[in-house]
Design a protein around this motif. Structure first.
Motif, PDB file in Angstrom:
ATOM      1  N   SER A  29       0.990  -1.290  -0.007  1.00 25.35           N
ATOM      2  CA  SER A  29      -0.072  -0.053  -0.128  1.00 25.35           C
ATOM      3  C   SER A  29       0.835   1.229  -0.080  1.00 25.35           C
ATOM      4  N   ASP A  30       2.017   1.286   0.846  1.00 28.49           N
ATOM      5  CA  ASP A  30       3.119   2.281   0.603  1.00 28.49           C
ATOM      6  C   ASP A  30       3.429   2.689  -0.723  1.00 28.49           C
ATOM      7  N   GLN A  38      11.287   6.435  -4.119  1.00 28.31           N
ATOM      8  CA  GLN A  38      11.786   7.781  -3.630  1.00 28.31           C
ATOM      9  C   GLN A  38      12.433   8.725  -4.556  1.00 28.31           C
ATOM     10  N   LYS A  39      13.533   7.885  -5.170  1.00 25.24           N
ATOM     11  CA  LYS A  39      14.453   8.444  -5.975  1.00 25.24           C
ATOM     12  C   LYS A  39      13.704   8.994  -7.343  1.00 25.24           C
ATOM     13  N   GLN A  40      12.712   8.155  -7.826  1.00 22.56           N
ATOM     14  CA  GLN A  40      11.995   8.811  -8.911  1.00 22.56           C
ATOM     15  C   GLN A  40      11.133  10.110  -8.489  1.00 22.56           C
ATOM     16  N   PHE A  41      10.547   9.971  -7.344  1.00 22.82           N
ATOM     17  CA  PHE A  41       9.788  11.090  -6.660  1.00 22.82           C
ATOM     18  C   PHE A  41      10.713  12.261  -6.965  1.00 22.82           C
ATOM     19  N   LEU A  42      12.051  12.141  -6.282  1.00 26.24           N
ATOM     20  CA  LEU A  42      12.875  13.278  -6.234  1.00 26.24           C
ATOM     21  C   LEU A  42      13.128  13.664  -7.600  1.00 26.24           C
ATOM     22  N   ILE A  43      13.119  12.828  -8.693  1.00 30.26           N
ATOM     23  CA  ILE A  43      13.710  13.338  -9.748  1.00 30.26           C
ATOM     24  C   ILE A  43      12.488  14.183 -10.552  1.00 30.26           C
ATOM     25  N   ASP A  44      11.463  13.752 -10.171  1.00 28.37           N
ATOM     26  CA  ASP A  44       9.984  14.487 -10.696  1.00 28.37           C
ATOM     27  C   ASP A  44       9.478  15.757  -9.968  1.00 28.37           C
ATOM     28  N   LEU A  45      10.162  15.779  -8.676  1.00 30.76           N
ATOM     29  CA  LEU A  45       9.443  16.682  -7.800  1.00 30.76           C
ATOM     30  C   LEU A  45       9.860  18.367  -8.225  1.00 30.76           C
ATOM     31  N   PRO A  46      11.187  18.485  -8.776  1.00 30.21           N
ATOM     32  CA  PRO A  46      11.437  19.926  -9.563  1.00 30.21           C
ATOM     33  C   PRO A  46      10.442  20.359 -10.512  1.00 30.21           C
ATOM     34  N   ASP A  47      10.265  19.216 -11.332  1.00 30.36           N
ATOM     35  CA  ASP A  47       9.358  19.755 -12.726  1.00 30.36           C
ATOM     36  C   ASP A  47       8.176  20.102 -12.137  1.00 30.36           C
ATOM     37  N   MET A  48       7.588  19.236 -11.175  1.00 31.07           N
ATOM     38  CA  MET A  48       6.067  19.622 -10.559  1.00 31.07           C
ATOM     39  C   MET A  48       6.115  20.703  -9.953  1.00 31.07           C
ATOM     40  N   LEU A  49       7.126  21.070  -9.116  1.00 34.23           N
ATOM     41  CA  LEU A  49       7.161  22.469  -8.466  1.00 34.23           C
ATOM     42  C   LEU A  49       7.445  23.638  -9.579  1.00 34.23           C
ATOM     43  N   VAL A  71       4.931  10.947  -7.831  1.00 32.79           N
ATOM     44  CA  VAL A  71       4.789  12.270  -7.824  1.00 32.79           C
ATOM     45  C   VAL A  71       3.314  12.637  -8.188  1.00 32.79           C
ATOM     46  N   ARG A  72       2.595  12.121  -9.081  1.00 30.20           N
ATOM     47  CA  ARG A  72       1.225  11.900  -9.207  1.00 30.20           C
ATOM     48  C   ARG A  72       0.573  11.251  -8.141  1.00 30.20           C
ATOM     49  N   GLN A  73       1.015  10.256  -7.714  1.00 28.75           N
ATOM     50  CA  GLN A  73       0.334   9.450  -6.737  1.00 28.75           C
ATOM     51  C   GLN A  73       0.344   9.952  -5.505  1.00 28.75           C
ATOM     52  N   GLU A  74       1.429  10.627  -4.803  1.00 29.23           N
ATOM     53  CA  GLU A  74       1.420  11.057  -3.796  1.00 29.23           C
ATOM     54  C   GLU A  74       0.744  12.571  -3.611  1.00 29.23           C
ATOM     55  N   PHE A  75       0.925  13.249  -4.387  1.00 28.92           N
ATOM     56  CA  PHE A  75       0.394  14.631  -4.547  1.00 28.92           C
ATOM     57  C   PHE A  75      -1.310  14.566  -4.820  1.00 28.92           C
ATOM     58  N   ASP A  76      -1.649  13.618  -5.455  1.00 24.68           N
ATOM     59  CA  ASP A  76      -2.877  13.257  -5.779  1.00 24.68           C
ATOM     60  C   ASP A  76      -3.751  12.774  -4.595  1.00 24.68           C
ATOM     61  N   LEU A  77      -3.045  12.082  -3.689  1.00 22.01           N
ATOM     62  CA  LEU A  77      -3.499  11.646  -2.169  1.00 22.01           C
ATOM     63  C   LEU A  77      -3.546  12.848  -1.445  1.00 22.01           C
ATOM     64  N   PHE A  78      -2.400  13.782  -1.470  1.00 25.14           N
ATOM     65  CA  PHE A  78      -2.462  14.860  -0.634  1.00 25.14           C
ATOM     66  C   PHE A  78      -3.557  15.892  -1.041  1.00 25.14           C
ATOM     67  N   MET A  79      -3.879  15.809  -2.573  1.00 25.39           N
ATOM     68  CA  MET A  79      -4.962  16.914  -2.565  1.00 25.39           C
ATOM     69  C   MET A  79      -6.429  16.461  -2.229  1.00 25.39           C
ATOM     70  N   ARG A  80      -6.772  14.915  -2.339  1.00 26.60           N
ATOM     71  CA  ARG A  80      -7.648  14.079  -1.759  1.00 26.60           C
ATOM     72  C   ARG A  80      -7.835  14.699  -0.305  1.00 26.60           C
ATOM     73  N   GLU A  81      -6.913  14.594   0.375  1.00 25.55           N
ATOM     74  CA  GLU A  81      -6.849  14.735   1.964  1.00 25.55           C
ATOM     75  C   GLU A  81      -7.544  16.436   2.161  1.00 25.55           C
ATOM     76  N   GLU A 131       5.404  12.006   5.983  1.00 26.27           N
ATOM     77  CA  GLU A 131       5.243  10.683   6.687  1.00 26.27           C
ATOM     78  C   GLU A 131       5.490   9.671   5.660  1.00 26.27           C
ATOM     79  N   ARG A 132       4.736   9.853   4.630  1.00 22.53           N
ATOM     80  CA  ARG A 132       4.955   8.739   3.573  1.00 22.53           C
ATOM     81  C   ARG A 132       6.342   8.909   2.647  1.00 22.53           C
TER      82      ARG A 132
END
Length: 284
Positions: free
Chosen positions: A47-48, A106-117, A145-155, A171-172
């Motif tokens: 699930s994580d 997590q590495k892929q998340f960091l790679i995509d994070l600057p483009d998202m910001l 990035v999409r999965q985590e921030f999509d869950l963030f926006m749902r919250e 935390e995730r």
């Protein structure tokens, strides 16, 4: 047959039956415990990782791999002890596999994070709010990035406080770079200022940091490759020597001092690999 011999035989038979029953009970309890722990850990860690696979099916696949590995190694080597060691090693490997998968995610998340910001900052400069910008940008992204921030926006949409949702995101994905971004967003929202410029600067900082880390990885790649070669060379050499002199090499697992030698080799191999990785692991 004398009565004494018959009594001795009966005692041995009863002892063997009791011992077999005890071993079967212990094995069944260990199997139930392993299955329970495996499915419970797999459910949480999958699930994580946003992998929606039934833990029971994964457990069945895991057991099939263990039995297949046991019989395959037994057919190749001819020693059930070596086959059992390989099966046990595979049985305890799922936590390490989940850890590697989490690290890659997590590495892929960091790679995509600057483009998202950067995209979020651009959308905010065009007149959208932070929430609207994130929603539009996340919809166009993919991967972690999409999965985590999509869950963030749902919250946020269901009423969770914005700062609390950011804390849940951290935390995730407990990464220092993400903590920097979250702290910057919180401070900018609290004291005011141009949030779009703040997010853009953070995106530029993360991009430069990733570029520097990429250069360091390229410069230390030779050291990591040497670590892999030095670790795998004794194993490959042992396989070659076993093909050349099977009788002499089989003493490693047929006598007790052979197992001592194997244990010493494994410990030294592990220490050497860890030391080499520590040398080439440069934190930015």
């Amino acid at each position: 047959m004398s009565i004494e011999a018959l009594l001795v035989g009966c005692c041995f038979a009863i002892s063997a039956a009791v011992l077999s029953w005890i071993v079967s009970v212990m094995f069944s309890r260990a199997a139930v415990l392993y299955r329970s722990k495996f499915t419970e850990d797999a459910k949480i860690k999958l699930s994580d990782l946003f992998l929606f696979v039934e833990p029971e099916k994964l457990f069945i696949i895991n057991m099939a791999i263990l039995f297949a590995a046991f019989f395959l190694v037994f057919l190749i080597v001819g020693s059930w002890i070596v086959a059992l060691v390989v099966s046990v090693a595979l049985a305890v490997s799922p936590p390490f596999i989940f850890r590697v998968m989490k690290r890659k995610r997590q590495k892929q998340f960091l790679i995509d994070l600057p483009d998202m910001l950067q995209a979020t900052s651009t959308a905010m400069k065009s007149g959208s709010s932070l929430n609207q910008s994130m929603e539009s940008v996340v919809y166009e992204m993919s991967g972690p990035v999409r999965q985590e921030f999509d869950l963030f926006m749902r919250e946020v949409r269901v009423g969770v406080d914005f700062d609390v949702a950011l804390d849940n995101l951290y935390e995730r994905i407990p990464l220092i770079d993400l903590n920097l971004v979250i702290s910057g967003i919180k401070i900018s929202r609290e004291i005011g200022g141009n949030l779009a410029d703040t997010i853009e600067r953070m995106a530029d900082t993360l991009r430069k940091k990733l570029e520097m880390e990429g250069k360091i990885d390229a410069l230390t790649s030779q050291g990591r490759a040497q670590g892999y070669v030095m670790t795998g060379l004794p194993i490959l050499l042992g396989i070659v020597l076993y093909q050349m002199e099977p009788e002499q090499m089989s003493l490693l697992w047929e006598v007790w001092y052979g197992w001592v030698v194997i244990a010493i080799v494994v410990v030294l191999e592990t220490l050497g690999y860890v030391f080499i990785q520590k040398i080439v692991d440069i934190d930015v």
